[in-house]
Design a protein around this motif. Structure first.
Motif, short mmCIF file in Angstrom:
data_model
loop_
_atom_site.label_atom_id
_atom_site.label_comp_id
_atom_site.label_asym_id
_atom_site.label_seq_id
_atom_site.Cartn_x
_atom_site.Cartn_y
_atom_site.Cartn_z
N LYS A 93 11.58 4.90 0.66
CA LYS A 93 11.60 5.11 2.00
C LYS A 93 10.36 4.83 2.70
O LYS A 93 10.28 4.67 4.01
CB LYS A 93 12.15 6.62 2.42
CG LYS A 93 13.79 6.50 2.12
CD LYS A 93 14.42 7.95 2.25
CE LYS A 93 15.83 7.87 1.93
NZ LYS A 93 16.29 9.25 2.06
N ASP A 94 9.17 5.42 2.07
CA ASP A 94 7.77 5.43 2.81
C ASP A 94 7.06 3.83 2.55
O ASP A 94 6.16 3.54 2.70
CB ASP A 94 7.02 6.33 2.02
CG ASP A 94 6.65 6.10 0.55
OD1 ASP A 94 7.48 5.21 0.07
OD2 ASP A 94 5.97 6.72 -0.18
N GLY A 95 7.85 2.93 2.10
CA GLY A 95 7.62 1.59 1.70
C GLY A 95 6.87 1.24 0.55
O GLY A 95 6.38 0.27 0.18
N SER A 96 6.65 2.45 -0.20
CA SER A 96 6.17 1.95 -1.51
C SER A 96 7.22 1.20 -2.53
O SER A 96 8.33 1.34 -2.64
CB SER A 96 5.69 3.40 -2.38
OG SER A 96 6.85 3.92 -2.57
N LYS A 97 6.51 0.75 -3.41
CA LYS A 97 7.27 -0.53 -4.26
C LYS A 97 7.11 0.20 -5.71
O LYS A 97 5.88 0.67 -6.26
CB LYS A 97 6.63 -1.53 -4.21
CG LYS A 97 7.16 -2.36 -2.88
CD LYS A 97 6.50 -3.73 -3.05
CE LYS A 97 6.52 -4.52 -1.49
NZ LYS A 97 6.16 -5.93 -1.65
N ALA A 98 8.25 0.16 -6.52
CA ALA A 98 8.39 0.40 -7.76
C ALA A 98 8.99 -0.78 -8.62
O ALA A 98 9.90 -1.56 -7.95
CB ALA A 98 9.12 1.60 -8.21
N PHE A 99 8.71 -1.31 -9.72
CA PHE A 99 9.26 -2.08 -10.57
C PHE A 99 9.93 -1.48 -11.81
O PHE A 99 9.23 -1.66 -13.11
CB PHE A 99 8.11 -3.12 -10.87
CG PHE A 99 7.41 -3.54 -9.67
CD1 PHE A 99 8.18 -4.74 -9.05
CD2 PHE A 99 6.38 -3.14 -9.17
CE1 PHE A 99 7.30 -5.58 -7.87
CE2 PHE A 99 5.66 -3.91 -8.26
CZ PHE A 99 6.30 -4.77 -7.32
#
Length: 109
Positions: A93-99
């Motif tokens: 939701k805060d724009g952080s990305k995870a893979f």
């Protein structure tokens, strides 16, 4: 360097590799050494060319002046325009990305 066609009055036609700046200047005949004028031996032939090639030439000529922007509709399964979220990237939701499917030490930029 392009090849240009020249016509010697005594010995007939010949081709010469010359720079574009020299294309209209007379070229010395390799047989006699006299200056020969540039000639256009063959004209472009679009009538007997395959439809696909003629279409490619027309597209390239048109895009030289009016580039066509790529549309966002690339078809089913396209990862850049599909409404489905990507399987390899999870966005918080805060724009952080995870893979989640990648190696844990890989860092997003």
């Amino acid at each position: 360097m392009p090849t240009y066609d020249y016509q010697c009055e005594a010995h007939g036609g010949f081709s010469a590799l010359r720079s574009i700046a020299q294309r209209d200047a007379a070229c010395l005949c390799p047989a006699c050494g006299l200056p020969a004028q540039r000639v256009l031996v063959t004209a472009p032939s679009f009538a007997d060319m395959p439809h696909e090639t003629r279409f490619a030439h027309a597209t390239n000529e048109r895009s030289r002046h009016e580039p066509v922007l790529a549309s966002r509709k690339h078809g089913p399964g396209c990862s850049c325009c599909s409404s489905k979220p990507s399987r390899t990237t999870a966005v918080g939701k805060d724009g952080s990305k995870a893979f989640p499917t990648k190696r844990p030490w890989m860092i997003s930029h």
